[in-house]
Design a protein around this motif. Structure first.
Motif, PDB file in Angstrom:
ATOM      1  N   ARG A 193      55.032  44.551  43.907  1.00 21.95           N
ATOM      2  CA  ARG A 193      54.120  45.229  42.985  1.00 21.95           C
ATOM      3  C   ARG A 193      53.480  44.230  42.023  1.00 21.95           C
ATOM      4  O   ARG A 193      52.257  44.269  41.771  1.00 21.95           O
ATOM      5  N   GLU A 194      54.303  43.325  41.474  1.00 26.63           N
ATOM      6  CA  GLU A 194      53.757  42.331  40.560  1.00 26.63           C
ATOM      7  C   GLU A 194      52.781  41.402  41.279  1.00 26.63           C
ATOM      8  O   GLU A 194      51.756  41.002  40.711  1.00 26.63           O
TER       9      GLU A 194
ATOM     10  N   ASN B 109      45.184  41.480  42.115  1.00 23.61           N
ATOM     11  CA  ASN B 109      44.050  42.244  41.582  1.00 23.61           C
ATOM     12  C   ASN B 109      43.443  41.536  40.372  1.00 23.61           C
ATOM     13  O   ASN B 109      42.205  41.453  40.229  1.00 23.61           O
ATOM     14  N   GLU B 110      44.325  41.029  39.481  1.00 28.61           N
ATOM     15  CA  GLU B 110      43.823  40.304  38.318  1.00 28.61           C
ATOM     16  C   GLU B 110      43.080  39.043  38.725  1.00 28.61           C
ATOM     17  O   GLU B 110      42.066  38.678  38.127  1.00 28.61           O
TER      18      GLU B 110
ATOM     19  N   ARG C  93      39.702  40.036  39.974  1.00 32.30           N
ATOM     20  CA  ARG C  93      38.860  40.411  38.840  1.00 32.30           C
ATOM     21  C   ARG C  93      38.385  39.164  38.092  1.00 32.30           C
ATOM     22  O   ARG C  93      37.205  39.075  37.706  1.00 32.30           O
ATOM     23  N   ALA C  94      39.301  38.192  37.896  1.00 32.47           N
ATOM     24  CA  ALA C  94      38.898  36.958  37.226  1.00 32.47           C
ATOM     25  C   ALA C  94      37.876  36.193  38.042  1.00 32.47           C
ATOM     26  O   ALA C  94      36.934  35.601  37.499  1.00 32.47           O
ATOM     27  N   ALA C  95      38.042  36.201  39.395  1.00 29.61           N
ATOM     28  CA  ALA C  95      37.065  35.512  40.242  1.00 29.61           C
ATOM     29  C   ALA C  95      35.696  36.157  40.123  1.00 29.61           C
ATOM     30  O   ALA C  95      34.663  35.464  40.066  1.00 29.61           O
ATOM     31  N   ARG C  96      35.683  37.515  40.112  1.00 27.35           N
ATOM     32  CA  ARG C  96      34.385  38.189  39.956  1.00 27.35           C
ATOM     33  C   ARG C  96      33.763  37.854  38.602  1.00 27.35           C
ATOM     34  O   ARG C  96      32.554  37.595  38.496  1.00 27.35           O
ATOM     35  N   ALA C  97      34.611  37.832  37.551  1.00 25.17           N
ATOM     36  CA  ALA C  97      34.075  37.501  36.231  1.00 25.17           C
ATOM     37  C   ALA C  97      33.538  36.076  36.205  1.00 25.17           C
ATOM     38  O   ALA C  97      32.467  35.806  35.631  1.00 25.17           O
ATOM     39  N   THR C  98      34.282  35.140  36.848  1.00 22.37           N
ATOM     40  CA  THR C  98      33.823  33.751  36.897  1.00 22.37           C
ATOM     41  C   THR C  98      32.504  33.650  37.643  1.00 22.37           C
ATOM     42  O   THR C  98      31.582  32.921  37.223  1.00 22.37           O
ATOM     43  N   ALA C  99      32.393  34.393  38.743  1.00 23.97           N
ATOM     44  CA  ALA C  99      31.135  34.365  39.510  1.00 23.97           C
ATOM     45  C   ALA C  99      29.989  34.925  38.677  1.00 23.97           C
ATOM     46  O   ALA C  99      28.867  34.392  38.695  1.00 23.97           O
TER      47      ALA C  99
END
Length: 493
Positions: A276-277, A283-284, A287-293
């Motif tokens: 689970r972790e 997922n995090e 999300r960080a990769a999308r934010a970086t892009a």
């Protein structure tokens, strides 16, 4: 051993006949109890008793004297004594009296000479009567009385009789032979008695060892029985301990199985929590990769917008500069073009340029408003930053020249070789004109054309270290500046 007439062994203390006595017999004593379980061999044929009379010996001796001595049948002890007698004389005889075959032994010691040259010595004694006479003469002269037929030693007496050609030589040889055989018989008898004694001692020792071994065996049997009983008690105790250990092991196995089950459940829960972790971390991460892009895209869009604004501003500035230049020409406010003094007929200005060799002279020349600076692009960039690729060299040089143009308001043109340019050439910055030579045309030729196209009287500076270019442009009145000097000025700002 000597047996009785009835075949039984001799009694202890019996005597055996010997040829040494008056009747041809001598006493031979037997010591100890002799067992005759094995045959004892005596060397040679020995005659005992008085079978031969004294007259028979004398007749045999006379026959031996008449027949002479057969050297080939002489006993080895007699031959050895003859060799010793001859060896003692050879070392002292004159060399002329020593036979040729014996001269090589003359330097040896008597004992070594008799040992190594025994056969040769006896052979020469047999073959040479002169050598025998010489040996006898030496003994009579140097050791008188020792070499005599009446000597106590039978071997010496036999050797003397042979060398002196005595009529009793054969008898002396036979006596020496009998004496030697008797000595051998006595030695064999002594050896047999010694062997019997040793065997008797060995038998007694073995009997003692057997008795001791039997006692040890009885003691070992008792100790073995005691140890057996002790081992039975130990086995019984170990059996009890083993049963207790087996019961303890069964209990430990049950406890281990319980702990294993609980541990497996805990591990399964930990693995589920880890999964689970891990999913949450994945997922995090996405999300960080999308934010970086998104941030990268935003930066790129801002950079492109800024570049577009700079291009539009540069075009506007260039348009304004062109308009100002046109207004100056129309209003005759100065600027480029020939001066009235440049158009005077009947006179011509010298067109030979000078070399700028110092920073002060270059700064003074850059203060002229109408100056045109022509730069040999790769010659200057490879002097200033040879470690960079060519594209980066061009970009860096054009940027520094733009900064120089902004500070000095001079016209700057930089020329690069167009051959081999595979990337997009840099766009000219404000105040800097960037030119690339056509295929098959050298940048040096473009620089010469630029200098020739300038109106007469306008100051022109060519920055290059190419001597051929420097010579050609100076003939047309242009100044020359070394590439290193221009690089220093650009770095200084």
């Amino acid at each position: 051993m000597f047996a009785k007439p009835d075949g039984s062994p001799p009694d202890r203390g019996a005597t055996a006949p010997s040829p040494d006595g008056p009747g041809g017999s001598a006493d031979v004593q037997f010591r100890g109890d002799v067992q005759f379980g094995e045959d004892v061999q005596f060397g040679g044929d020995v005659q005992f008793g008085g079978d031969e009379s004294e007259g028979d010996h004398e007749d045999g001796a006379e026959d031996g004297a008449r027949a002479g001595v057969n050297w080939e049948r002489l006993p080895d002890p007699v031959l050895s004594r003859l060799a010793e007698v001859a060896s003692a004389a050879v070392g002292a005889l004159p060399a002329a009296e020593v036979p040729m075959a014996l001269r090589r032994f003359a330097r040896f010691t008597p004992a070594k000479r008799a040992k190594l040259g025994g056969r040769a010595l006896t052979a020469e004694l047999e073959a040479s009567s002169a050598f025998r006479a010489g040996v006898v003469a030496w003994w009579e002269e140097n050791r008188a009385g020792e070499l005599s037929t009446a000597a106590d030693d039978p071997l010496t007496a036999a050797a003397a009789a042979i060398l002196l050609d005595d009529v009793a030589a054969a008898a002396a040889v036979e006596a020496a032979s009998r004496r030697g055989e008797t000595g051998e018989l006595r030695a064999e008898l002594d050896a047999a008695m010694s062997r019997v004694d040793k065997l008797t001692l060995e038998l007694e020792r073995m009997r003692g060892e057997l008795t001791e071994a039997r006692a040890q065996a009885r003691t070992a049997g008792s100790a073995r029985d005691a140890e057996y009983q002790q081992l039975r008690r130990r086995v019984s105790e170990q059996g009890s301990r083993l049963r207790a250990a087996l019961d303890a092991r069964e209990a430990a196995d049950a406890l281990t199985e319980q702990v294993r089950t609980e541990t497996a459940a805990a591990i399964a829960a930990a693995v589920a929590e880890r999964d689970r972790e891990r999913q949450r971390a994945e997922n995090e991460r996405r999300r960080a990769a999308r934010a970086t892009a998104e941030v990268t895209a935003a930066r790129q869009a801002a950079r492109e917008a800024r570049q577009a604004d700079e291009v539009r501003l540069s075009l506007l500035v260039d348009t304004l500069g062109g308009a100002v230049a046109g207004l100056r020409r129309e209003l005759a406010l100065g600027g480029g073009g020939p001066r009235p003094a440049d158009l005077i007929a009947g006179a011509q200005a010298a067109r030979s340029g000078a070399a700028i060799d110092g920073p002060a002279a270059l700064d003074a020349l850059l203060s002229v408003p109408t100056l045109h600076v022509i730069v040999d692009g790769y010659n200057v960039s490879k002097t200033g930053y040879p470690e960079l690729p060519l594209a980066d060299q061009r970009t860096r040089l054009v940027g520094q020249l733009a900064a120089l143009a902004a500070r000095t308001a001079v016209e700057i043109t930089v020329v690069f070789d167009g051959a081999g340019v595979v990337t997009a050439p840099p766009r000219g910055s404000r105040g800097v004109r960037v030119l690339f030579s056509d295929p098959g045309v050298l940048a040096d030729d473009v620089i010469r054309t630029l200098v020739a196209s300038e109106p007469q009287g306008r100051p022109v500076v060519v920055a290059t270290s190419d001597r051929a270019v420097v010579a050609s442009v100076r003939k047309r009145g242009a100044y020359s500046v070394p590439s290193s000097l221009l690089i220093g000025r650009l770095v200084r700002g």
